[in-house]
Design a protein around this motif. Structure first.
Motif, short mmCIF file in Angstrom:
data_model
loop_
_atom_site.label_atom_id
_atom_site.label_comp_id
_atom_site.label_asym_id
_atom_site.label_seq_id
_atom_site.Cartn_x
_atom_site.Cartn_y
_atom_site.Cartn_z
N SER A 1 0.83 -1.20 0.00
CA SER A 1 0.00 0.00 0.00
C SER A 1 0.87 1.25 0.00
O SER A 1 0.59 2.21 -0.73
N GLY A 2 1.93 1.25 0.78
CA GLY A 2 2.86 2.39 0.82
C GLY A 2 3.55 2.59 -0.51
O GLY A 2 3.73 3.73 -0.97
N GLU A 3 3.94 1.49 -1.14
CA GLU A 3 4.57 1.58 -2.46
C GLU A 3 3.59 2.12 -3.49
O GLU A 3 3.95 2.93 -4.35
N ARG A 4 2.35 1.68 -3.41
CA ARG A 4 1.32 2.14 -4.35
C ARG A 4 1.06 3.63 -4.15
O ARG A 4 0.95 4.38 -5.12
N ARG A 5 0.98 4.07 -2.88
CA ARG A 5 0.78 5.49 -2.59
C ARG A 5 1.94 6.31 -3.17
O ARG A 5 1.72 7.36 -3.77
N ALA A 6 3.16 5.83 -3.01
CA ALA A 6 4.33 6.55 -3.55
C ALA A 6 4.25 6.62 -5.07
O ALA A 6 4.58 7.65 -5.68
N GLU A 7 3.82 5.55 -5.70
CA GLU A 7 3.67 5.52 -7.15
C GLU A 7 2.61 6.54 -7.60
O GLU A 7 2.79 7.25 -8.59
N ARG B 1 -2.55 6.73 -15.21
CA ARG B 1 -1.09 6.65 -15.31
C ARG B 1 -0.51 5.53 -14.46
O ARG B 1 0.54 4.99 -14.80
N VAL B 2 -1.19 5.19 -13.38
CA VAL B 2 -0.68 4.11 -12.50
C VAL B 2 -1.47 2.82 -12.67
O VAL B 2 -1.29 1.87 -11.90
N GLY B 3 -2.36 2.79 -13.65
CA GLY B 3 -3.10 1.56 -13.93
C GLY B 3 -4.18 1.24 -12.93
O GLY B 3 -4.47 0.07 -12.66
N LEU B 4 -4.79 2.28 -12.37
CA LEU B 4 -5.90 2.10 -11.42
C LEU B 4 -7.17 2.72 -12.01
O LEU B 4 -7.10 3.57 -12.90
N THR B 5 -8.27 2.33 -11.45
CA THR B 5 -9.51 3.06 -11.73
C THR B 5 -9.51 4.28 -10.81
O THR B 5 -8.76 4.34 -9.83
N GLN B 6 -10.37 5.23 -11.09
CA GLN B 6 -10.46 6.39 -10.21
C GLN B 6 -10.91 5.95 -8.82
O GLN B 6 -10.43 6.47 -7.82
N GLN B 7 -11.80 4.98 -8.76
CA GLN B 7 -12.25 4.44 -7.46
C GLN B 7 -11.07 3.83 -6.71
O GLN B 7 -10.96 3.99 -5.49
#
Length: 192
Positions: free
Chosen positions: A13-19, A44-50
């Motif tokens: 989760s921390g890595e994802r937040r940093a990304e 840009r990070v391959g996520l949905t807005q949700q």
């Protein structure tokens, strides 16, 4: 959930937040804060807005994280600042145009009423001026060789740093930001 799994989940989760913060820096540098959307950062990070909202519930929360991250890169205890280190900071900034562009875009937008970064930048500049005045006082005493007090010189020092950044961002081939800043530091030692 076993302890090891929980630790791994927090690390991920921390890595994802940093990304996400890095992506937000890029998007803001390209489009400005008002033009940046959570959807663009998420894409840009391959996520949905949700999915992005799971990590940062609002655009303002993401902006605060971006500003805090940027401050971490430049963090230095006030007691360690010296005039010669400022020239090194300007040289360092010249090596990271995207960060400087993001900071400059946010700073420019923050002067408008109601901008979510206005309070941040107002407080930041107050602290920076105080730090600069303290640094100048430690180096020169109550008066610089040019006759100005540290409190009168600090806003000028900050203005030169930021003004050079804008000029350099607009025309990096014509503006030697580190060289021009060293020239300004030489002026601090001259008598008015």
């Amino acid at each position: 959930m076993p302890y090891g799994d929980a630790m791994n989940a927090r690390v991920r989760s921390g890595e994802r937040r940093a990304e996400i913060v890095r992506a937000a820096l890029e998007v803001i540098a390209e489009r400005g804060y008002r033009g940046a959307s959570l959807a663009a950062v998420a894409e840009r990070v391959g996520l949905t807005q949700q999915g992005l909202l799971h990590h940062f519930p609002t655009k303002e929360a993401l902006l605060v994280a971006v500003l805090q991250e940027r401050d971490q890169w430049d963090a230095m205890p006030a007691t360690r600042w010296r005039v010669d280190l400022l020239a090194s900071l300007v040289e360092y900034n010249a090596m990271r145009p995207a960060i400087i562009q993001t900071f400059s875009a946010l700073l420019g937008e923050s002067v408008t009423e109601g901008h979510p970064a206005r309070e941040y930048f107002t407080g930041r500049y107050r602290r920076v001026r105080e730090t600069m005045a303290g640094m100048l006082r430690a180096e020169y005493g109550e008066r610089l060789p040019n006759g100005l007090t540290p409190e009168r010189t600090a806003p000028l020092l900050v203005a030169v740093m930021d003004g050079l950044q804008y000029q350099w961002l607009l025309d990096p081939e014509s503006v030697d930001m580190p060289g021009a800043f060293r020239d300004f530091l030489a002026l601090l030692g001259e008598r008015a």
